[in-house]
Design a protein around this motif. Structure first.
Motif, PDB file in Angstrom:
ATOM      1  N   LEU A 101      10.750  -4.748  -3.871  1.00  0.00           N
ATOM      2  CA  LEU A 101      10.229  -4.123  -2.647  1.00  0.00           C
ATOM      3  C   LEU A 101       9.695  -5.177  -1.680  1.00  0.00           C
ATOM      4  CD1 LEU A 101       8.415  -1.023  -4.159  1.00  0.00           C
ATOM      5  CD2 LEU A 101      10.222  -0.929  -2.435  1.00  0.00           C
ATOM      6  N   LEU A 102       8.986  -6.166  -2.211  1.00  0.00           N
ATOM      7  CA  LEU A 102       8.498  -7.247  -1.353  1.00  0.00           C
ATOM      8  C   LEU A 102       9.660  -8.039  -0.771  1.00  0.00           C
ATOM      9  CD1 LEU A 102       5.463  -8.593  -3.430  1.00  0.00           C
ATOM     10  CD2 LEU A 102       5.385  -7.161  -1.374  1.00  0.00           C
ATOM     11  N   ALA A 103      10.682  -8.304  -1.592  1.00  0.00           N
ATOM     12  CA  ALA A 103      11.852  -9.029  -1.102  1.00  0.00           C
ATOM     13  C   ALA A 103      12.537  -8.265   0.022  1.00  0.00           C
ATOM     14  CB  ALA A 103      12.834  -9.274  -2.249  1.00  0.00           C
ATOM     15  N   LYS A 104      12.601  -6.959  -0.120  1.00  0.00           N
ATOM     16  CA  LYS A 104      13.196  -6.127   0.930  1.00  0.00           C
ATOM     17  C   LYS A 104      12.432  -6.284   2.238  1.00  0.00           C
ATOM     18  CE  LYS A 104      13.542  -1.216   2.175  1.00  0.00           C
ATOM     19  NZ  LYS A 104      13.342   0.166   1.676  1.00  0.00           N
ATOM     20  N   GLN A 122      18.923   1.610  -3.876  1.00  0.00           N
ATOM     21  CA  GLN A 122      18.698   1.526  -2.430  1.00  0.00           C
ATOM     22  C   GLN A 122      17.788   0.348  -2.084  1.00  0.00           C
ATOM     23  OE1 GLN A 122      17.230   5.131  -0.658  1.00  0.00           O
ATOM     24  NE2 GLN A 122      17.127   4.258   1.408  1.00  0.00           N
ATOM     25  N   ILE A 123      16.770   0.108  -2.921  1.00  0.00           N
ATOM     26  CA  ILE A 123      15.882  -1.037  -2.683  1.00  0.00           C
ATOM     27  C   ILE A 123      16.687  -2.330  -2.680  1.00  0.00           C
ATOM     28  CG2 ILE A 123      14.000  -2.409  -3.655  1.00  0.00           C
ATOM     29  CD1 ILE A 123      12.855   0.244  -4.773  1.00  0.00           C
ATOM     30  N   LEU A 124      17.599  -2.464  -3.641  1.00  0.00           N
ATOM     31  CA  LEU A 124      18.438  -3.659  -3.696  1.00  0.00           C
ATOM     32  C   LEU A 124      19.361  -3.754  -2.490  1.00  0.00           C
ATOM     33  CD1 LEU A 124      19.488  -3.796  -7.470  1.00  0.00           C
ATOM     34  CD2 LEU A 124      17.782  -5.210  -6.311  1.00  0.00           C
ATOM     35  N   GLU A 125      19.998  -2.640  -2.144  1.00  0.00           N
ATOM     36  CA  GLU A 125      20.955  -2.644  -1.037  1.00  0.00           C
ATOM     37  C   GLU A 125      20.299  -3.015   0.282  1.00  0.00           C
ATOM     38  OE1 GLU A 125      22.836   1.156  -0.959  1.00  0.00           O
ATOM     39  OE2 GLU A 125      23.882   0.858  -2.882  1.00  0.00           O
ATOM     40  N   GLN A 172       0.804  -1.217   0.000  1.00  0.00           N
ATOM     41  CA  GLN A 172       0.000   0.000   0.000  1.00  0.00           C
ATOM     42  C   GLN A 172       0.839   1.270   0.000  1.00  0.00           C
ATOM     43  OE1 GLN A 172      -2.350  -0.791   3.518  1.00  0.00           O
ATOM     44  NE2 GLN A 172      -4.015  -1.731   2.328  1.00  0.00           N
ATOM     45  N   SER A 173       2.158   1.125  -0.074  1.00  0.00           N
ATOM     46  CA  SER A 173       3.045   2.284   0.003  1.00  0.00           C
ATOM     47  C   SER A 173       3.113   3.031  -1.324  1.00  0.00           C
ATOM     48  CB  SER A 173       4.452   1.831   0.405  1.00  0.00           C
ATOM     49  OG  SER A 173       5.035   1.065  -0.639  1.00  0.00           O
ATOM     50  N   GLU A 174       3.546   4.286  -1.260  1.00  0.00           N
ATOM     51  CA  GLU A 174       3.737   5.085  -2.470  1.00  0.00           C
ATOM     52  C   GLU A 174       4.822   4.477  -3.357  1.00  0.00           C
ATOM     53  OE1 GLU A 174       4.404   9.175  -1.687  1.00  0.00           O
ATOM     54  OE2 GLU A 174       2.511   9.493  -0.624  1.00  0.00           O
ATOM     55  N   ASP A 175       5.842   3.903  -2.733  1.00  0.00           N
ATOM     56  CA  ASP A 175       6.905   3.271  -3.515  1.00  0.00           C
ATOM     57  C   ASP A 175       6.350   2.130  -4.364  1.00  0.00           C
ATOM     58  OD1 ASP A 175       8.891   4.923  -2.579  1.00  0.00           O
ATOM     59  OD2 ASP A 175       9.559   3.558  -1.001  1.00  0.00           O
ATOM     60  N   PRO A 180      16.553   2.607 -14.988  1.00  0.00           N
ATOM     61  CA  PRO A 180      16.353   2.259 -13.577  1.00  0.00           C
ATOM     62  C   PRO A 180      15.850   3.465 -12.792  1.00  0.00           C
ATOM     63  CG  PRO A 180      18.687   2.527 -14.052  1.00  0.00           C
ATOM     64  CD  PRO A 180      17.975   2.576 -15.366  1.00  0.00           C
ATOM     65  N   SER A 181      14.997   3.202 -11.823  1.00  0.00           N
ATOM     66  CA  SER A 181      14.475   4.292 -10.990  1.00  0.00           C
ATOM     67  C   SER A 181      15.555   4.766 -10.024  1.00  0.00           C
ATOM     68  CB  SER A 181      13.262   3.814 -10.201  1.00  0.00           C
ATOM     69  OG  SER A 181      13.650   2.858  -9.228  1.00  0.00           O
ATOM     70  N   LYS A 182      15.416   5.969  -9.545  1.00  0.00           N
ATOM     71  CA  LYS A 182      16.405   6.507  -8.618  1.00  0.00           C
ATOM     72  C   LYS A 182      16.414   5.724  -7.300  1.00  0.00           C
ATOM     73  CE  LYS A 182      13.416  10.087  -6.533  1.00  0.00           C
ATOM     74  NZ  LYS A 182      13.267  11.533  -6.278  1.00  0.00           N
ATOM     75  N   GLU A 183      15.315   5.004  -7.005  1.00  0.00           N
ATOM     76  CA  GLU A 183      15.224   4.259  -5.750  1.00  0.00           C
ATOM     77  C   GLU A 183      15.773   2.834  -5.862  1.00  0.00           C
ATOM     78  OE1 GLU A 183      11.782   7.132  -6.228  1.00  0.00           O
ATOM     79  OE2 GLU A 183      12.461   5.356  -7.362  1.00  0.00           O
ATOM     80  N   TYR A 184      16.003   2.340  -7.093  1.00  0.00           N
ATOM     81  CA  TYR A 184      16.247   0.909  -7.256  1.00  0.00           C
ATOM     82  C   TYR A 184      17.526   0.441  -6.560  1.00  0.00           C
ATOM     83  CZ  TYR A 184      15.904  -3.705  -9.393  1.00  0.00           C
ATOM     84  OH  TYR A 184      15.774  -5.052  -9.584  1.00  0.00           O
TER      85      TYR A 184
END
Length: 493
Positions: A380-383, A133-136, A109-112, A127-131
């Motif tokens: 995001l789910l994996a994170k 960090q999401i991976l890290e 339900q998040s904005e991300d 790639p998105s600017k967030e990708y």
């Protein structure tokens, strides 16, 4: 209910302390305490009718039952008749934290997540600017020891196929050295011919399963029905040890069998000099029957392949993310050097392969490529899955529950010494299996257990495998054990 707690200002830390003894109750205070059976049989009449309609447009012949996911919670899966079954199959080992997990719902339900879903990028190009960090914070934070890089993919089969491509291109680049592609290579490859294509191969093991795409299917050796009528690469197959159980009673025999398989593995490599780019192996051959081998065997594979210049790919699609009592099952081996690549999917909801050597990434762009190159929404789910697993120590808890289940199954099976055999998975978390004398007996057990409120799956020719969530607690284990015993008593009075 949990989501209300988040909004009311109760912190994750206080929730954790309050429910430290039972993470499942933290997530699922309204989870049922046992199976709920509404219809006389599972599947019930509503499910049968819905499945009949589905079959008019979709191949539904493998359907166990049509599921009401909105009504499923925690470790219990609901069919469309309202039956709620304890689920120790978990979407073929793909549900890590239970159905309708509040932490995953919060992420969804998040904005991300909205951004990732409605603006799904072609990751390699945009790639998105967030990708990063999401991976890290997720997939890379969970990387196996010695791994620092990841290629994200779409499924387990896709993860394995891209790992194969990385291995083949890597070995070709070693042979080519600093030379560029030749005109003959560039021309012949367009006709699917040498020297532009490759005569190198990927080796796999008898009874292994690595997917159903063309390359992965050529390394799958578990069931003929998977492979019939599909063109296949002429790739070699090595024997996987056929161990005797219980392991403690057959140490000498099993060591001899593993030594035989290692010798054959080396002989096959020598039969294909400079042609085997890599081999792929599962820590436990899951689809092929939950076949185990010892750390001695896997260390031997690593030593031989390292000496021969053959890359080692460990397929952790089904064994990864905690089910074995380690985050990655190959950690049980204590290898002297890490594998070259480790593939993943299922419980992580995302897919891909880990590696460390930068040369496994082709020098030219667009060689390892597709439109999506993974999926930020799944990353995001994996994170979230990784963070929840580590926050609540779910890998260690799974190891403890696995020991409890294994010990109790040992006791139950002593009452059925001629009907149930080869219990395996000791000290391997909840990655536990056992088998019957015939496929028909195994199938009868699966159906009877389902009608008592237990959803469990088979593998191999006559085996039954456990694949519960990581929030499978002792209370769930007791329900599971009772149904197993009651089912065996019904079948073998």
């Amino acid at each position: 209910m949990i989501r209300t707690a988040y909004k009311s200002g109760i912190t994750r830390a206080s929730l954790s302390k309050r429910y430290l003894g039972n993470v499942s109750k933290l997530y699922y205070p309204e989870e049922v305490t046992g199976p709920v059976l509404v219809s006389e049989n599972v599947p019930g009449p509503k499910t049968i009718e819905l499945n009949k309609k589905l079959g008019e447009h979709f191949d539904n012949r493998a359907t166990y039952f049509v599921t009401d996911y909105k009504n499923s919670l925690g470790n219990y899966i609901s069919d469309c008749d309202g039956n709620k079954l304890l689920d120790v199959y978990a979407q073929i080992s793909s549900i890590a934290l239970g159905y309708n997990n509040p932490a995953l719902i919060k992420t969804a339900q998040s904005e991300d997540m909205v951004n990732a879903l409605v603006n799904r990028p072609a990751l390699a190009c945009f790639p998105s600017k967030e990708y990063g960090q999401i991976l890290e914070e997720g997939i890379l934070a969970a990387a196996p020891p010695g791994m620092t890089k990841v290629w994200t993919a779409l499924s387990g089969s896709c993860a394995n196929e891209t790992a194969y491509k990385a291995a083949l291109m890597y070995q070709a680049s070693i042979k080519r050295g600093d030379n560029d592609f030749t005109a003959e290579e560039l021309s012949s490859v367009m006709d699917n011919a040498l020297p532009g294509t490759s005569d190198m191969v990927i080796m796999s093991f008898d009874k292994g399963f690595h997917g159903r795409l063309f390359g992965s299917l050529s390394t799958t050796r578990s069931k003929a029905i998977h492979k019939l009528d599909i063109p296949a690469f002429d790739w070699p197959k090595a024997p996987f040890p056929e161990l005797k159980y219980p392991l403690s009673e057959f140490e000498a025999e099993n060591r001899k069998e593993e030594e035989r398989c290692l010798a054959e593995f080396e002989r096959i490599i020598d039969q294909w000099p400079t042609q085997i780019a890599a081999f792929i192996v599962e820590p436990v051959q899951s689809e092929g029957g939950d076949n185990h081998a010892s750390a001695f065997f896997f260390k031997g594979l690593r030593e031989i392949s390292k000496a021969k210049g053959v890359l080692m790919i460990v397929d952790e699609v089904q064994t990864g993310v905690g089910a074995s009592g380690k985050f990655w099952a190959h950690e049980h081996w204590n290898l002297p050097t890490p594998p070259d690549m480790v593939t993943f999917s299922k419980k992580f909801q995302a897919a891909g392969f880990y590696f460390a050597n930068p040369d496994l990434q082709p020098k030219q762009p667009f060689r390892q490529f597709n439109t999506w190159c993974g999926d930020p929404s799944k990353a995001l789910l994996a994170k979230t899955i990784y963070q929840e697993v580590t926050h609540y120590g779910l890998v260690g808890r799974t190891a403890e529950i696995g020991d409890y289940v294994y010990g109790n199954l040992q006791s139950i099976f002593t009452k059925f010494p001629t009907q149930v055999k080869n219990l395996r998975g000791e000290k391997f978390g909840t990655f536990i299996a056992f088998e019957f004398n015939t496929a028909n007996e195994r199938n009868a057990f699966l159906v009877a257990a389902r009608n008592k409120g237990l959803n469990i799956g088979g593998c191999g020719d006559q085996s039954v495998r456990m694949r519960p969530t990581l929030v499978f607690e002792r209370e769930h284990a007791d329900v599971f054990l009772q149904i197993v015993e009651d089912t065996l008593k019904q079948l073998y009075p």
